[in-house]
Scaffold this active site. Structure first.
Site, PDB file in Angstrom:
ATOM      1  N   ASP A 296       0.735  -1.541  -0.072  1.00 16.01           N
ATOM      2  CA  ASP A 296      -0.182  -0.045   0.256  1.00 16.01           C
ATOM      3  C   ASP A 296       1.194   1.664   0.094  1.00 16.01           C
ATOM      4  O   ASP A 296       0.219   2.197   0.385  1.00 16.01           O
ATOM      5  CB  ASP A 296      -0.764   0.293   1.683  1.00 16.01           C
ATOM      6  CG  ASP A 296      -2.098  -0.655   1.453  1.00 16.01           C
ATOM      7  OD1 ASP A 296      -2.287  -1.501   0.083  1.00 16.01           O
ATOM      8  OD2 ASP A 296      -2.821  -0.937   2.050  1.00 16.01           O
TER       9      ASP A 296
ATOM     10  N   ARG B 272     -21.082  -0.997 -14.034  1.00 16.30           N
ATOM     11  CA  ARG B 272     -20.385  -2.547 -13.252  1.00 16.30           C
ATOM     12  C   ARG B 272     -19.583  -1.738 -12.572  1.00 16.30           C
ATOM     13  O   ARG B 272     -18.138  -1.145 -12.705  1.00 16.30           O
ATOM     14  CB  ARG B 272     -19.873  -3.111 -14.147  1.00 16.30           C
ATOM     15  CG  ARG B 272     -21.200  -3.381 -15.358  1.00 16.30           C
ATOM     16  CD  ARG B 272     -21.597  -4.288 -15.019  1.00 16.30           C
ATOM     17  NE  ARG B 272     -22.799  -5.210 -15.468  1.00 16.30           N
ATOM     18  CZ  ARG B 272     -24.065  -4.738 -15.581  1.00 16.30           C
ATOM     19  NH1 ARG B 272     -24.453  -3.439 -15.216  1.00 16.30           N
ATOM     20  NH2 ARG B 272     -25.406  -5.484 -16.290  1.00 16.30           N
TER      21      ARG B 272
ATOM     22  N   HIS C 298      -6.919  -9.659  -4.783  1.00 19.25           N
ATOM     23  CA  HIS C 298      -5.355 -10.377  -5.057  1.00 19.25           C
ATOM     24  C   HIS C 298      -4.373 -10.219  -6.384  1.00 19.25           C
ATOM     25  O   HIS C 298      -3.712 -10.985  -5.685  1.00 19.25           O
ATOM     26  CB  HIS C 298      -5.377 -12.148  -4.158  1.00 19.25           C
ATOM     27  CG  HIS C 298      -7.143 -12.234  -2.850  1.00 19.25           C
ATOM     28  ND1 HIS C 298      -5.758 -12.292  -1.206  1.00 19.25           N
ATOM     29  CD2 HIS C 298      -7.617 -12.941  -2.533  1.00 19.25           C
ATOM     30  CE1 HIS C 298      -6.414 -12.137  -1.276  1.00 19.25           C
ATOM     31  NE2 HIS C 298      -7.995 -12.585  -1.082  1.00 19.25           N
TER      32      HIS C 298
ATOM     33  N   ARG D 219      -1.322  -9.018  -5.358  1.00 17.73           N
ATOM     34  CA  ARG D 219      -0.290  -8.761  -4.806  1.00 17.73           C
ATOM     35  C   ARG D 219       0.778 -10.243  -5.706  1.00 17.73           C
ATOM     36  O   ARG D 219       2.404 -10.224  -4.737  1.00 17.73           O
ATOM     37  CB  ARG D 219      -0.442  -8.447  -3.509  1.00 17.73           C
ATOM     38  CG  ARG D 219      -1.569  -9.988  -2.999  1.00 17.73           C
ATOM     39  CD  ARG D 219      -2.009  -9.774  -1.560  1.00 17.73           C
ATOM     40  NE  ARG D 219      -0.940  -9.797  -0.873  1.00 17.73           N
ATOM     41  CZ  ARG D 219      -0.705  -8.474   0.565  1.00 17.73           C
ATOM     42  NH1 ARG D 219      -1.607  -7.871   0.439  1.00 17.73           N
ATOM     43  NH2 ARG D 219       0.339  -8.575   1.260  1.00 17.73           N
TER      44      ARG D 219
END
Lengths: 347, 347, 347, 347
Positions: free
Chosen positions: A135, A271, A277, A280
């Site tokens: 992050d 949408r 995941h 990462r």
């Protein structure tokens, strides 16, 4: 290069802790190469983060072990979220290191792990930290590895969403990582030319978002809004949809909550896409491989120089060491100036 | 190459209908080039699928219009899900084509669109079809463009999930497209070496899935299960979790429903990743660009040869024309043999 | 954000000069958005670099002009290597700007272009620079856009070369860009885990290179050597092969010269791969898109603030302005420390 | 699936021969899984192609050996260009197989290797072939693995060259693989929208090429010509440049010979890019991983069924077995029809 006190330090330990992050293997590889080639020392790995310390689960690292791993995602040492100070004590860690003849420990981890490392270092354990956060919200360093890869993956995915949105005149809401800090949303949003960027640090009302969507649609575009997972609408606005009431955050993050709200307010079919995941794992970008390699190499030097309680850090184009406390002094957030320039320019 | 009846056919129309699909722009580009260079004809586009017919919304296509579009996702003509037989009639379509001097129409679309095209062709409208389905479930052709790109994107994403799963010893459940046919799950599952592949055509009980996960974990792997969105557990098994009861399929597809079931049954931490819309947008793969270009070029020839009611089709390495009825005779499903080889080999 | 002197500045010119570089379009796009949205100003482009000034070849830039260009390589304004001070004079440039009501000019270019810009600024022309160099050798800024993309492309290509080399036990010599500075070789070499890195700034004898190759081979690897195009062997060594004598540098760069020398000295089959032009075109990396967007946006602010003779620059995580002279004070080279750490660690 | 004669066949050998090719590892992996899971048999590998037979250099293949290799380039078994009939005889090969209890051998290789395999099979050695050619020029099968990856890499590289060419109004000549057959040039040329495609099978004069370049330039494009390495100009044209006279084909392939000829004839600045070895290494495309996996799995079945002297082959969407002779009956070339459609459409 001068060989520094090689005789005094023979054995360096290393562990990777917390969520996986592209670049961990490059840290391991370059730490091994620096230790053996520059310092005549040896690197050993603890498996599965701090758990490997508590379980005394070690693995010898040699040239073969690190062959070709620099470009691979994940961590060959495994990781865990174990806290060494919950399952053990400073004395336990010290004992393990002594029992295995380890002169210094490199702990690669995020806020929790570095916090534990600081406590251990304060208690006399010979530790050096390597900061890790996808992050990009750790203080004390300009960037950490993994972030660039995550921004690239989010950008690639949104490049794809843009063409779908345009073909159908649809609005797409892309949810990216970022619980407390919106760096991935900010940078991927700038890179892809998003029509709106939403980050945890800065409020934006539904009216603002709706204005962005209408403006893009009026210019003939399929609007694209990127939202960090930690973003929240002002009080009252989201509860209209009963988002919080669902009590099932995993089955409907902020992106999935926003999409129907935007559709209802604008009449533009909308949408959501939650990148999740895939941000990462996998092959790290070249940028992250270089940064991780430099961190690993310099962390070994810091161990040799016995800079206990410090961590390696990127400052401009240099790798330096700073006190671990600097990483823990507070989250690194997107400033108002950075956010407004992006939101104003690209919204 | 012999110029075929160029004097008789001066103007060819083209529309792209239904969900967008990587390769549509390559169809448009190569149809234009074939029409102008080989046949001395002109290509015009209808905007937003069949709606462009009903609204008489045409755009002239020239060299500049198609410059550099072959590698871009989406469709520069726009698309819609409009059915020409609901908003209009065979006579209406005929009238529009005549009014604009269009000698033949190329309709690029999926099952619904080709079904409408067949009805129109049966009623005398000069139409040739180009099959389009990302799911690869249309009959009458070996493959269609967009499928290869979707499989590649799913493979890339799962390559990333694998490293995350391995670092944490986690099971990852990846949900890919495929409402009625599991081709994307099958091929991306084979490509990535998934530990289990679940498709709508073939049943698999929770016990089977749990066996796959345990087997992979026992070999020290982070298990990866790929599931097509249209897969369902046998009666009774899914309702245990109240998945159907939620009444909100979008906020929890089959992947998100399976993950906690697997985790509870195996004790292996399990996460779901829903790939969603990123599978259908963006730059088409080289394979899809070639196939789409060949389809576009040959569809123009079919118009020149007045093969009304036919569609272009891939047969082995050849592009042929077949009756539109062949695409509509039934979904192309994953056979038991194909599925068992993959499930048996990689489960 | 405060609107700065919008009434005083109505029209900003921009040109892109020199070799193309991934990110140029992101500069253009974000300069337009910043100018119009934040300052109520207008951006106009000069075509083909400084030639567009001399020829008064302008193009209006509006929202449609910049739509979707941020992710595309090259420059939609075109470029050239024209020197404004050879085909014209300071007075000529001033006259053109005045004739078209342009209050300030943004010149995006490399060393030659920024040098011309400085001369013009010293002569009173209202100019702000944006540094551009794929080689990363311009002073006054931590990084410029294009470099990250080039390193990534080189890394991807060498990842591919590694597997071929390993399968055949072959040595591969990859030649990358870098006439005077070896940054691309250094970073891509670290990223890929090359067994040797050769840069123009640091000598390495054939014996050293041969040692690297033997060491990698003895560990069972297919050796990979990355060499910057500007690297040269010490006097005498290369002439043995008659490389310089060929007088045809383009048909045999340093990589192709080294390969047979390595093969003869080691007995290891050796092949060269020259990456060439693919390093500078195509989609920019997310990193470069963000940096270029920030440069473009901040260059507009510098014009509004009338910081003539300055250029935008990356310092750590901030965009600042520095005198143009700082970019021209000398090439930014790979330091001995940086080189030795990489060569020592990865050789 | 019925287990076929598992008791009779306990041990299957496999070798990979000739130039490396993306997908080889997927063949190995899926052959192992099919052998062990479906037939209760065992797979052993010979190292470095036929040399491993002659040297009796075997390696046991188990689950761990094939873990995660499907997505990696090259071959974990190594390869060589050794001909088993030069260093040995049919009797030698038979003796090695018998000595190690190997009931059948899978030979993965190109024309030379399959030719040797046929001779051995004719002499009674239990062999099944798997065709391998990046150039796609082997007969008897629609496609082989590696080709799709090479086309994708060439397409990606040329997408990059196009933007550079456009920015500078330059002509780019991209040389791709293809000694005898131009399939990679054909398909990558179609995919990227090249302005001219040159293949070994079809003559094109310098005048024709110059016409393509002028036409593209007149439409405002940076012309892109793709040329297979095996293309040659008609007699007399190339010798003008003294290309053949150089006697150094590696330092100046056809691309580098053509570039200055085009530049002189058109006045358009022209640069060559030789893609070289990056086309054959690295991660295989999803398409190639699937095809290679199917080949490996079906080759094991062919061994179990004792289809000696056959090879696996792709026919439409099916994997079948055909006599090895079919692969050797003549090169699969680009037909005039296929070439003219592409050249006419995209030139």
């Amino acid at each position: 290069m001068t060989l520094l006190s090689a005789p005094a330090t023979r054995r360096i330990g290393l562990l990777t802790s917390g969520g996986d992050c592209p670049g961990l293997n490059a840290v391991i590889r370059s730490a091994h190469i620096r230790a053996t080639r520059a310092h005549g020392a040896e690197l050993v790995g603890f498996r599965n983060g701090w758990r490997g310390i508590l379980d005394e689960d070690l693995v010898a690292i040699d040239d073969r072990f690190v062959e070709g791993i620099g470009g691979r995602g994940g961590t060959v040492l495994g990781s865990s979220r174990t806290n060494p100070l919950e399952g053990g004590s400073t004395a336990d860690v010290t004992a393990v290191l002594e029992r295995h003849g380890i002169d210094g420990l490199i702990a690669v981890g995020g806020e929790g792990s570095l916090s534990a490392a600081k406590t251990l270092a304060d208690g006399g354990v010979p530790i050096v930290g390597v900061p890790k956060t996808i992050d990009n919200d750790l203080g004390g360093t300009d960037y950490t590895f993994g972030f660039d890869t995550a921004v690239q993956i989010a950008t690639d995915a949104m490049d794809r969403l843009l063409t779908t949105g345009e073909s159908h005149g649809r609005c797409m809401v892309a949810e990216v990582m970022g619980r407390n800090a919106g760096w991935i949303a900010l940078n991927s949003g700038i890179a892809v030319g998003a029509h709106g960027i939403l980050v945890p640090e800065h409020p934006a009302s539904l009216e603002t978002i709706v204005g962005w969507v209408r403006s893009a649609r009026d210019r003939g575009r399929g609007p694209l809004i990127v939202v960090a997972e930690g973003f929240g609408l002002p009080d009252g606005q989201l509860s209209v949809r009963g988002h919080e009431a669902s009590g099932r955050p995993r089955l409907g993050g902020i992106g999935e909550a926003l999409a129907p709200m935007i559709e209802r307010a604008t009449g533009v079919e909308t949408r959501a896409a939650t990148l999740g995941h895939i941000q990462r794992g996998g092959t790290p970008s070249a940028y992250d491989r270089v940064l991780a390699s430099r961190f690993g190499s310099n962390a070994v030097d810091a161990v040799i120089e016995q800079k206990w309680g410090s961590m390696v850090s990127l400052r401009g184009t240099d790798i330096v060491t700073v006190p671990l406390a600097m990483a823990l002094a507070g989250l690194k957030l997107v400033s108002t100036q950075r956010y407004e320039r992006a939101a104003y320019c690209f919204g």
